[in-house]
Write a protein that holds these residues in place. Structure first.
Motif, mmCIF file in Angstrom:
data_model
loop_
_atom_site.group_PDB
_atom_site.id
_atom_site.type_symbol
_atom_site.label_atom_id
_atom_site.label_comp_id
_atom_site.label_asym_id
_atom_site.label_seq_id
_atom_site.Cartn_x
_atom_site.Cartn_y
_atom_site.Cartn_z
ATOM 1 N N GLY A 1 44.135 36.275 -24.138
ATOM 2 C CA GLY A 1 45.116 37.348 -24.198
ATOM 3 C C GLY A 1 44.393 38.665 -24.382
ATOM 4 O O GLY A 1 43.231 38.710 -24.779
ATOM 5 N N SER A 2 45.087 39.726 -24.078
ATOM 6 C CA SER A 2 44.471 41.036 -24.255
ATOM 7 C C SER A 2 44.699 41.512 -25.685
ATOM 8 O O SER A 2 45.603 41.060 -26.376
ATOM 9 C CB SER A 2 45.053 42.030 -23.253
ATOM 10 O OG SER A 2 46.430 42.173 -23.472
ATOM 11 N N PHE A 3 43.849 42.417 -26.110
ATOM 12 C CA PHE A 3 44.006 43.008 -27.430
ATOM 13 C C PHE A 3 43.716 44.495 -27.324
ATOM 14 O O PHE A 3 42.930 44.938 -26.496
ATOM 15 C CB PHE A 3 43.130 42.310 -28.480
ATOM 16 C CG PHE A 3 41.677 42.174 -28.124
ATOM 17 C CD1 PHE A 3 40.748 43.099 -28.570
ATOM 18 C CD2 PHE A 3 41.222 41.110 -27.370
ATOM 19 C CE1 PHE A 3 39.399 42.970 -28.258
ATOM 20 C CE2 PHE A 3 39.884 40.961 -27.055
ATOM 21 C CZ PHE A 3 38.964 41.904 -27.508
ATOM 22 N N MET A 4 44.383 45.250 -28.178
ATOM 23 C CA MET A 4 44.272 46.706 -28.158
ATOM 24 C C MET A 4 42.952 47.170 -28.784
ATOM 25 O O MET A 4 42.307 48.075 -28.287
ATOM 26 C CB MET A 4 45.428 47.341 -28.926
ATOM 27 C CG MET A 4 46.808 46.910 -28.452
ATOM 28 S SD MET A 4 47.193 47.509 -26.828
ATOM 29 C CE MET A 4 47.304 49.243 -27.145
ATOM 30 N N SER A 5 42.599 46.546 -29.900
ATOM 31 C CA SER A 5 41.380 46.919 -30.610
ATOM 32 C C SER A 5 40.981 45.760 -31.519
ATOM 33 O O SER A 5 41.723 44.786 -31.652
ATOM 34 C CB SER A 5 41.604 48.184 -31.444
ATOM 35 O OG SER A 5 42.576 47.951 -32.440
ATOM 36 N N LEU B 1 49.411 43.006 -28.844
ATOM 37 C CA LEU B 1 50.829 43.230 -28.530
ATOM 38 C C LEU B 1 51.464 41.887 -28.238
ATOM 39 O O LEU B 1 50.932 41.100 -27.450
ATOM 40 C CB LEU B 1 50.983 44.155 -27.321
ATOM 41 C CG LEU B 1 50.628 45.615 -27.565
ATOM 42 C CD1 LEU B 1 50.698 46.392 -26.258
ATOM 43 C CD2 LEU B 1 51.565 46.225 -28.593
ATOM 44 N N ARG B 2 52.592 41.645 -28.865
ATOM 45 C CA ARG B 2 53.332 40.404 -28.630
ATOM 46 C C ARG B 2 54.775 40.778 -28.331
ATOM 47 O O ARG B 2 55.568 40.992 -29.232
ATOM 48 C CB ARG B 2 53.272 39.502 -29.855
ATOM 49 C CG ARG B 2 51.878 38.996 -30.105
ATOM 50 C CD ARG B 2 51.908 37.725 -30.878
ATOM 51 N NE ARG B 2 50.577 37.159 -30.935
ATOM 52 C CZ ARG B 2 50.177 36.369 -31.899
ATOM 53 N NH1 ARG B 2 50.985 36.043 -32.874
ATOM 54 N NH2 ARG B 2 48.961 35.882 -31.879
ATOM 55 N N ALA C 1 51.651 47.001 -32.095
ATOM 56 C CA ALA C 1 50.551 46.042 -32.214
ATOM 57 C C ALA C 1 50.612 45.336 -33.566
ATOM 58 O O ALA C 1 50.980 45.935 -34.572
ATOM 59 C CB ALA C 1 49.217 46.756 -32.037
ATOM 60 N N MET C 2 50.256 44.060 -33.539
ATOM 61 C CA MET C 2 50.244 43.257 -34.761
ATOM 62 C C MET C 2 48.812 42.802 -35.044
ATOM 63 O O MET C 2 48.082 42.454 -34.121
ATOM 64 C CB MET C 2 51.123 42.013 -34.577
ATOM 65 C CG MET C 2 52.584 42.314 -34.392
ATOM 66 S SD MET C 2 53.568 40.813 -34.052
ATOM 67 C CE MET C 2 52.907 39.630 -35.171
ATOM 68 N N PRO C 3 48.424 42.766 -36.330
ATOM 69 C CA PRO C 3 47.084 42.282 -36.652
ATOM 70 C C PRO C 3 47.022 40.754 -36.603
ATOM 71 O O PRO C 3 47.922 40.070 -37.073
ATOM 72 C CB PRO C 3 46.857 42.796 -38.081
ATOM 73 C CG PRO C 3 48.226 42.921 -38.659
ATOM 74 C CD PRO C 3 49.139 43.259 -37.506
ATOM 75 N N VAL C 4 45.957 40.234 -36.013
ATOM 76 C CA VAL C 4 45.708 38.799 -35.970
ATOM 77 C C VAL C 4 44.264 38.585 -36.416
ATOM 78 O O VAL C 4 43.338 39.138 -35.827
ATOM 79 C CB VAL C 4 45.922 38.229 -34.547
ATOM 80 C CG1 VAL C 4 45.541 36.766 -34.488
ATOM 81 C CG2 VAL C 4 47.354 38.445 -34.083
#
Length: 160
Positions: free
Chosen positions: A82-86, A112-113, A119-122
């Motif tokens: 999946g892509s991630f913002m940062s 992003l989900r 954006a959510m932290p994972v």
């Protein structure tokens, strides 16, 4: 040079591509000098992890394989991506008592989900091994759909 100059974008693309390709492929995986920074022994692990995550963020999965132990590269290929913002490398813990040395790296990704608009932290924890002076990522075998369902239906009991 104006932003609309016809050679600006292609020239920047060529320079960027040339730099990235030479940095990644010059000698295989960028070589870390284990122990070269005695005050910050995790600096080389951080450098390798950053190189890997920068390529993953740019969706350059094949290029990112140079940061992965050869025996686990197929696991990386088989993972859903999946892509991630940062991302932010939070902690690095080096265990010098193992052979090879290992490092546990915890990274927080902003993802992003949908349908959530922010954006959510994972948090993700990975294991890196020092192989011939270079820190390489060990990618575990991806969890099958069946294993994921079983884990959700039968959570491990929490210790008292």
């Amino acid at each position: 040079m104006s932003p609309n100059h016809p050679f600006r974008t292609p020239l920047l693309g060529i320079i960027t591509s040339t730099f990235l390709i030479s940095a990644v492929f010059a000698n295989g995986a960028p070589r870390s000098q284990a122990g070269s920074d005695s005050q910050h022994p995790d600096a080389e692990v951080r450098k390798q992890a950053k190189g890997f995550y920068d390529l993953m963020q740019a969706s350059q999965y094949g290029d990112a394989e140079v940061f992965v132990i050869p025996e686990t590269r197929q696991n990386l290929r088989n993972q859903s991506k999946g892509s991630f913002m940062s991302y932010d490398i939070q902690t690095i813990k080096i265990d010098s008592s193992t052979s090879p040395k290992t490092a546990t790296v915890t990274t927080v990704f902003q993802v992003l989900r949908p349908p959530i608009p922010t954006a959510m932290p994972v948090s993700v924890t990975t294991t890196w091994l020092l192989i011939d002076g270079t820190w390489l990522l060990r990618v575990p075998k991806p969890t099958s759909s069946q294993e994921a369902l079983e884990a959700m239906n039968n959570p491990s009991p929490k210790p008292p």
